[in-house]
Scaffold this motif. Sequence first.
Motif, PDB file in Angstrom:
ATOM      1  N   ASP A   8       0.827  -1.208   0.000  1.00 47.58           N
ATOM      2  CA  ASP A   8       0.000   0.000   0.000  1.00 47.58           C
ATOM      3  C   ASP A   8       0.863   1.259   0.000  1.00 47.58           C
ATOM      4  O   ASP A   8       0.560   2.231  -0.703  1.00 47.58           O
ATOM      5  CB  ASP A   8      -0.910   0.004   1.230  1.00 47.58           C
ATOM      6  CG  ASP A   8      -2.029  -1.021   1.136  1.00 47.58           C
ATOM      7  OD1 ASP A   8      -2.245  -1.567   0.039  1.00 47.58           O
ATOM      8  OD2 ASP A   8      -2.675  -1.279   2.170  1.00 47.58           O
ATOM      9  N   LEU A   9       1.945   1.252   0.782  1.00 47.26           N
ATOM     10  CA  LEU A   9       2.808   2.428   0.840  1.00 47.26           C
ATOM     11  C   LEU A   9       3.526   2.637  -0.487  1.00 47.26           C
ATOM     12  O   LEU A   9       3.616   3.766  -0.976  1.00 47.26           O
ATOM     13  CB  LEU A   9       3.828   2.280   1.971  1.00 47.26           C
ATOM     14  CG  LEU A   9       4.801   3.458   2.129  1.00 47.26           C
ATOM     15  CD1 LEU A   9       4.050   4.752   2.398  1.00 47.26           C
ATOM     16  CD2 LEU A   9       5.818   3.191   3.232  1.00 47.26           C
ATOM     17  N   LEU A  10       4.026   1.573  -1.073  1.00 53.58           N
ATOM     18  CA  LEU A  10       4.725   1.691  -2.357  1.00 53.58           C
ATOM     19  C   LEU A  10       3.793   2.274  -3.416  1.00 53.58           C
ATOM     20  O   LEU A  10       4.184   3.167  -4.185  1.00 53.58           O
ATOM     21  CB  LEU A  10       5.241   0.320  -2.786  1.00 53.58           C
ATOM     22  CG  LEU A  10       6.030   0.282  -4.105  1.00 53.58           C
ATOM     23  CD1 LEU A  10       7.299   1.118  -4.012  1.00 53.58           C
ATOM     24  CD2 LEU A  10       6.380  -1.169  -4.464  1.00 53.58           C
ATOM     25  N   GLU A  11       2.566   1.795  -3.457  1.00 50.96           N
ATOM     26  CA  GLU A  11       1.615   2.307  -4.452  1.00 50.96           C
ATOM     27  C   GLU A  11       1.271   3.766  -4.169  1.00 50.96           C
ATOM     28  O   GLU A  11       1.155   4.570  -5.107  1.00 50.96           O
ATOM     29  CB  GLU A  11       0.349   1.457  -4.457  1.00 50.96           C
ATOM     30  CG  GLU A  11      -0.660   1.905  -5.505  1.00 50.96           C
ATOM     31  CD  GLU A  11      -1.828   0.965  -5.655  1.00 50.96           C
ATOM     32  OE1 GLU A  11      -2.869   1.403  -6.188  1.00 50.96           O
ATOM     33  OE2 GLU A  11      -1.712  -0.223  -5.249  1.00 50.96           O
ATOM     34  N   PHE A  12       1.114   4.125  -2.898  1.00 48.97           N
ATOM     35  CA  PHE A  12       0.801   5.511  -2.550  1.00 48.97           C
ATOM     36  C   PHE A  12       1.921   6.447  -2.976  1.00 48.97           C
ATOM     37  O   PHE A  12       1.672   7.508  -3.568  1.00 48.97           O
ATOM     38  CB  PHE A  12       0.565   5.629  -1.050  1.00 48.97           C
ATOM     39  CG  PHE A  12       0.294   7.032  -0.583  1.00 48.97           C
ATOM     40  CD1 PHE A  12      -0.844   7.707  -0.985  1.00 48.97           C
ATOM     41  CD2 PHE A  12       1.184   7.685   0.257  1.00 48.97           C
ATOM     42  CE1 PHE A  12      -1.104   9.008  -0.560  1.00 48.97           C
ATOM     43  CE2 PHE A  12       0.939   8.978   0.686  1.00 48.97           C
ATOM     44  CZ  PHE A  12      -0.201   9.644   0.275  1.00 48.97           C
TER      45      PHE A  12
END
Length: 226
Positions: A8-12
């Motif tokens: 989720d953090l990488l995509e954000f």
Amino acid sequence: MLTRKQSDLLEFIHRRIKADGVPPSFDEMKDALDLRSKSGIHRLITALEERGFIRRLAHRARALEILKLPEAMEARLAAEHAAPEPDPKPADMPADIAALALNLPVMGRIAAGVPISAISEVSHEIAVPGTMLGSGNHYALEVRGDSMIQAGINDGDVVVIRETGTADNGDIVVALIEDQEATLKRFRRNGKRIALEAANPAYETRIYSDEQVRVQGRLVGLIRSY
């Protein structure tokens, strides 16, 4: 394999860099992942860096570079953008020509600190990669000050701005205050009040009425000379 939070953090981070040209702050990452503290973000960033998905850039406040994405994520994001968008370029224009550098007017300097005089005149032009620009009109501004360093924007950088009179919460914008002073800040609206947020704890958030602030454009890219 990444955990759900790591993914989720990488995509954000990827989405924010694509949208704004700069990575999100740690506070924004914390809020996006609904974490209680920034220490959790530090651990996720370290894990992503150790796995080769991101790289922290030296001498730049909280600046991150995406090195790769998981195959499944990359395929999903590519599918999201598969639908054709309006293209301001002629249909028969070769892609390599469209990607060439374009000259943009540099409209003087913009304060990333306290507001400065409103921008009004072209000081010179700068070459900008065509891939950085979308539809609409664009201009560039030279940054003065350090209030946006935690958004990866340093003193002396040149920011590329797409002209628009509207903004969404979280956008980094050129805001004209009472038709006299212009500043580069993150935009937040709450009813008829507008907050212009710095990305440096040394600077306070400034609150204005709706009538006092006019958005002059939104950040779409950044150019840095070394």
